[in-house]
Design a protein around this motif. Structure first.
Motif, PDB file in Angstrom:
ATOM      1  N   LYS A  80      47.826  55.911 -42.252  1.00  0.00           N
ATOM      2  CA  LYS A  80      47.418  56.062 -40.855  1.00  0.00           C
ATOM      3  C   LYS A  80      47.402  54.699 -40.181  1.00  0.00           C
ATOM      4  O   LYS A  80      47.108  53.689 -40.805  1.00  0.00           O
ATOM      5  CB  LYS A  80      46.037  56.691 -40.761  1.00  0.00           C
ATOM      6  CG  LYS A  80      46.014  58.095 -41.274  1.00  0.00           C
ATOM      7  CD  LYS A  80      44.710  58.759 -40.967  1.00  0.00           C
ATOM      8  CE  LYS A  80      44.614  60.019 -41.696  1.00  0.00           C
ATOM      9  NZ  LYS A  80      44.657  61.209 -41.325  1.00  0.00           N
ATOM     10  N   ARG A  81      47.710  54.700 -38.895  1.00  0.00           N
ATOM     11  CA  ARG A  81      47.606  53.482 -38.099  1.00  0.00           C
ATOM     12  C   ARG A  81      46.210  53.433 -37.518  1.00  0.00           C
ATOM     13  O   ARG A  81      45.702  54.427 -37.016  1.00  0.00           O
ATOM     14  CB  ARG A  81      48.605  53.512 -36.943  1.00  0.00           C
ATOM     15  CG  ARG A  81      50.017  53.382 -37.344  1.00  0.00           C
ATOM     16  CD  ARG A  81      50.863  53.313 -36.095  1.00  0.00           C
ATOM     17  NE  ARG A  81      52.245  53.559 -36.432  1.00  0.00           N
ATOM     18  CZ  ARG A  81      53.162  53.904 -35.566  1.00  0.00           C
ATOM     19  NH1 ARG A  81      52.859  54.050 -34.309  1.00  0.00           N
ATOM     20  NH2 ARG A  81      54.393  54.100 -35.943  1.00  0.00           N
ATOM     21  N   GLU A  82      45.628  52.259 -37.576  1.00  0.00           N
ATOM     22  CA  GLU A  82      44.300  52.079 -36.998  1.00  0.00           C
ATOM     23  C   GLU A  82      44.452  51.581 -35.556  1.00  0.00           C
ATOM     24  O   GLU A  82      45.300  50.746 -35.268  1.00  0.00           O
ATOM     25  CB  GLU A  82      43.500  51.068 -37.810  1.00  0.00           C
ATOM     26  CG  GLU A  82      43.176  51.523 -39.224  1.00  0.00           C
ATOM     27  CD  GLU A  82      42.247  52.728 -39.254  1.00  0.00           C
ATOM     28  OE1 GLU A  82      41.310  52.787 -38.422  1.00  0.00           O
ATOM     29  OE2 GLU A  82      42.471  53.608 -40.093  1.00  0.00           O
ATOM     30  N   VAL A  83      43.611  52.090 -34.677  1.00  0.00           N
ATOM     31  CA  VAL A  83      43.592  51.617 -33.292  1.00  0.00           C
ATOM     32  C   VAL A  83      42.929  50.243 -33.294  1.00  0.00           C
ATOM     33  O   VAL A  83      41.807  50.098 -33.788  1.00  0.00           O
ATOM     34  CB  VAL A  83      42.808  52.589 -32.383  1.00  0.00           C
ATOM     35  CG1 VAL A  83      42.673  52.040 -30.980  1.00  0.00           C
ATOM     36  CG2 VAL A  83      43.467  53.961 -32.364  1.00  0.00           C
ATOM     37  N   PHE A 102      39.634  51.782 -24.292  1.00  0.00           N
ATOM     38  CA  PHE A 102      39.571  53.238 -24.156  1.00  0.00           C
ATOM     39  C   PHE A 102      38.181  53.682 -23.721  1.00  0.00           C
ATOM     40  O   PHE A 102      38.032  54.586 -22.900  1.00  0.00           O
ATOM     41  CB  PHE A 102      39.954  53.908 -25.478  1.00  0.00           C
ATOM     42  CG  PHE A 102      39.977  55.402 -25.398  1.00  0.00           C
ATOM     43  CD1 PHE A 102      41.055  56.064 -24.831  1.00  0.00           C
ATOM     44  CD2 PHE A 102      38.920  56.151 -25.877  1.00  0.00           C
ATOM     45  CE1 PHE A 102      41.074  57.445 -24.741  1.00  0.00           C
ATOM     46  CE2 PHE A 102      38.928  57.532 -25.796  1.00  0.00           C
ATOM     47  CZ  PHE A 102      40.012  58.185 -25.227  1.00  0.00           C
ATOM     48  N   ASP A 103      37.161  53.025 -24.260  1.00  0.00           N
ATOM     49  CA  ASP A 103      35.774  53.389 -23.930  1.00  0.00           C
ATOM     50  C   ASP A 103      35.446  53.119 -22.470  1.00  0.00           C
ATOM     51  O   ASP A 103      34.753  53.912 -21.835  1.00  0.00           O
ATOM     52  CB  ASP A 103      34.788  52.649 -24.835  1.00  0.00           C
ATOM     53  CG  ASP A 103      34.849  53.138 -26.268  1.00  0.00           C
ATOM     54  OD1 ASP A 103      35.335  54.257 -26.505  1.00  0.00           O
ATOM     55  OD2 ASP A 103      34.426  52.375 -27.155  1.00  0.00           O
ATOM     56  N   ASP A 104      35.917  51.994 -21.931  1.00  0.00           N
ATOM     57  CA  ASP A 104      35.631  51.658 -20.532  1.00  0.00           C
ATOM     58  C   ASP A 104      36.642  50.621 -20.043  1.00  0.00           C
ATOM     59  O   ASP A 104      36.379  49.424 -20.108  1.00  0.00           O
ATOM     60  CB  ASP A 104      34.201  51.128 -20.388  1.00  0.00           C
ATOM     61  CG  ASP A 104      33.772  50.991 -18.931  1.00  0.00           C
ATOM     62  OD1 ASP A 104      34.578  51.309 -18.025  1.00  0.00           O
ATOM     63  OD2 ASP A 104      32.626  50.559 -18.698  1.00  0.00           O
ATOM     64  N   PRO A 118      47.587  64.260 -33.929  1.00  0.00           N
ATOM     65  CA  PRO A 118      46.409  63.858 -33.156  1.00  0.00           C
ATOM     66  C   PRO A 118      46.142  62.346 -33.229  1.00  0.00           C
ATOM     67  O   PRO A 118      45.717  61.746 -32.243  1.00  0.00           O
ATOM     68  CB  PRO A 118      45.257  64.641 -33.809  1.00  0.00           C
ATOM     69  CG  PRO A 118      45.893  65.795 -34.482  1.00  0.00           C
ATOM     70  CD  PRO A 118      47.263  65.326 -34.879  1.00  0.00           C
ATOM     71  N   ALA A 119      46.419  61.735 -34.372  1.00  0.00           N
ATOM     72  CA  ALA A 119      46.221  60.286 -34.497  1.00  0.00           C
ATOM     73  C   ALA A 119      47.181  59.540 -33.576  1.00  0.00           C
ATOM     74  O   ALA A 119      46.800  58.552 -32.948  1.00  0.00           O
ATOM     75  CB  ALA A 119      46.428  59.846 -35.950  1.00  0.00           C
ATOM     76  N   ASP A 120      48.427  60.025 -33.472  1.00  0.00           N
ATOM     77  CA  ASP A 120      49.386  59.399 -32.554  1.00  0.00           C
ATOM     78  C   ASP A 120      48.944  59.577 -31.106  1.00  0.00           C
ATOM     79  O   ASP A 120      49.094  58.661 -30.291  1.00  0.00           O
ATOM     80  CB  ASP A 120      50.787  59.989 -32.741  1.00  0.00           C
ATOM     81  CG  ASP A 120      51.534  59.363 -33.903  1.00  0.00           C
ATOM     82  OD1 ASP A 120      51.032  58.381 -34.491  1.00  0.00           O
ATOM     83  OD2 ASP A 120      52.638  59.866 -34.231  1.00  0.00           O
ATOM     84  N   ARG A 121      48.411  60.749 -30.776  1.00  0.00           N
ATOM     85  CA  ARG A 121      47.929  60.966 -29.406  1.00  0.00           C
ATOM     86  C   ARG A 121      46.752  60.046 -29.100  1.00  0.00           C
ATOM     87  O   ARG A 121      46.645  59.501 -27.995  1.00  0.00           O
ATOM     88  CB  ARG A 121      47.553  62.434 -29.191  1.00  0.00           C
ATOM     89  CG  ARG A 121      48.763  63.360 -29.128  1.00  0.00           C
ATOM     90  CD  ARG A 121      48.408  64.754 -28.670  1.00  0.00           C
ATOM     91  NE  ARG A 121      47.589  65.487 -29.610  1.00  0.00           N
ATOM     92  CZ  ARG A 121      48.072  66.261 -30.589  1.00  0.00           C
ATOM     93  NH1 ARG A 121      49.370  66.399 -30.750  1.00  0.00           N
ATOM     94  NH2 ARG A 121      47.253  66.909 -31.386  1.00  0.00           N
ATOM     95  N   GLN A 122      45.888  59.839 -30.086  1.00  0.00           N
ATOM     96  CA  GLN A 122      44.756  58.929 -29.902  1.00  0.00           C
ATOM     97  C   GLN A 122      45.250  57.499 -29.699  1.00  0.00           C
ATOM     98  O   GLN A 122      44.767  56.784 -28.816  1.00  0.00           O
ATOM     99  CB  GLN A 122      43.822  58.995 -31.109  1.00  0.00           C
ATOM    100  CG  GLN A 122      42.627  58.075 -30.999  1.00  0.00           C
ATOM    101  CD  GLN A 122      41.748  58.116 -32.232  1.00  0.00           C
ATOM    102  OE1 GLN A 122      42.067  58.752 -33.233  1.00  0.00           O
ATOM    103  NE2 GLN A 122      40.629  57.424 -32.174  1.00  0.00           N
ATOM    104  N   MET A 123      46.239  57.082 -30.494  1.00  0.00           N
ATOM    105  CA  MET A 123      46.798  55.741 -30.350  1.00  0.00           C
ATOM    106  C   MET A 123      47.455  55.580 -28.977  1.00  0.00           C
ATOM    107  O   MET A 123      47.263  54.563 -28.302  1.00  0.00           O
ATOM    108  CB  MET A 123      47.826  55.464 -31.450  1.00  0.00           C
ATOM    109  CG  MET A 123      48.495  54.103 -31.318  1.00  0.00           C
ATOM    110  SD  MET A 123      47.382  52.700 -31.487  1.00  0.00           S
ATOM    111  CE  MET A 123      47.445  52.474 -33.245  1.00  0.00           C
ATOM    112  N   ASN A 124      48.212  56.581 -28.536  1.00  0.00           N
ATOM    113  CA  ASN A 124      48.863  56.517 -27.224  1.00  0.00           C
ATOM    114  C   ASN A 124      47.838  56.423 -26.098  1.00  0.00           C
ATOM    115  O   ASN A 124      48.036  55.679 -25.130  1.00  0.00           O
ATOM    116  CB  ASN A 124      49.781  57.717 -27.018  1.00  0.00           C
ATOM    117  CG  ASN A 124      51.007  57.677 -27.901  1.00  0.00           C
ATOM    118  OD1 ASN A 124      51.388  56.626 -28.412  1.00  0.00           O
ATOM    119  ND2 ASN A 124      51.619  58.823 -28.109  1.00  0.00           N
ATOM    120  N   ALA A 125      46.739  57.158 -26.210  1.00  0.00           N
ATOM    121  CA  ALA A 125      45.689  57.099 -25.189  1.00  0.00           C
ATOM    122  C   ALA A 125      45.047  55.710 -25.172  1.00  0.00           C
ATOM    123  O   ALA A 125      44.754  55.162 -24.096  1.00  0.00           O
ATOM    124  CB  ALA A 125      44.634  58.170 -25.451  1.00  0.00           C
ATOM    125  N   ALA A 126      44.846  55.122 -26.347  1.00  0.00           N
ATOM    126  CA  ALA A 126      44.262  53.778 -26.419  1.00  0.00           C
ATOM    127  C   ALA A 126      45.212  52.736 -25.828  1.00  0.00           C
ATOM    128  O   ALA A 126      44.778  51.818 -25.125  1.00  0.00           O
ATOM    129  CB  ALA A 126      43.925  53.428 -27.872  1.00  0.00           C
TER     130      ALA A 126
END
Length: 173
Positions: free
Chosen positions: A59-62, A70-72, A141-149
């Motif tokens: 897995k890739r870590e953000v 991403f938080d703010d 889902p991990a890729d979507r999370q990375m893309n959002a970050a």
């Protein structure tokens, strides 16, 4: 199976031999050295390890700076000085790559892009029902999370550059 490994190795070799990335001319100085193989090598490794990520073995870590963005993305907490703003932009540049340069010319290596597309096609054909496998293993889902970050990091970098400019800061990124 040995044939698939041979195909993967061949695709990686093609990618390593070509510059498989788009560049901005003149090229910006990279923040970090890109190593012996440069950007093409990074792409080849990324493409070659995709099946391992698809089945959930890797897995890739953000990066923390992108998780914070991403938080703010529009927070100015702790960024009271020009140097603090510049340091935050530098950290984002390290995670995201160089920022957009006004007036830079876009150039693309067509042969490299074809090699990259071919390598991705070969690698992606290794896993049957790849999309379903990626959802089940959590890779999608991990890729979507990375893309959002990454999106949040891009927004934050633009915001901070605007604040830096508005405050009349002269510090460099």
């Amino acid at each position: 199976m040995p044939n698939k490994l041979l195909i993967m190795a061949g695709a990686a070799a093609v990618l390593l031999a070509s510059s498989a990335h788009a560049q901005v001319k003149p090229p910006a100085k990279p923040e970090e050295p890109s190593g012996r193989w440069g950007e093409a090598g990074k792409k080849a490794v990324d493409i070659g390890t995709q099946p391992v990520r698809d089945v959930g073995l890797s897995k890739r870590e953000v990066p923390p700076v992108l998780a914070k963005a991403f938080d703010d993305p529009y927070s100015l907490a702790g960024l009271k000085s020009c140097q603090a703003l510049a340091n935050e932009v530098k950290a984002l540049n390290a995670a995201l790559g160089p920022d957009y340069k006004v007036g830079a010319e876009y150039a693309e290596n067509r042969a490299g892009k074809l090699a990259e597309a071919g390598g991705k096609t070969l690698i992606n054909s290794i896993i049957p029902f790849r999309g379903l496998v990626r959802e089940v293993t959590g890779a999608a889902p991990a890729d979507r999370q990375m893309n959002a970050a990454v999106d949040a990091g891009l927004a934050r970098r633009g915001f901070l550059r605007g604040v830096h400019l508005k405050q009349g800061c002269k510090t460099r990124f």
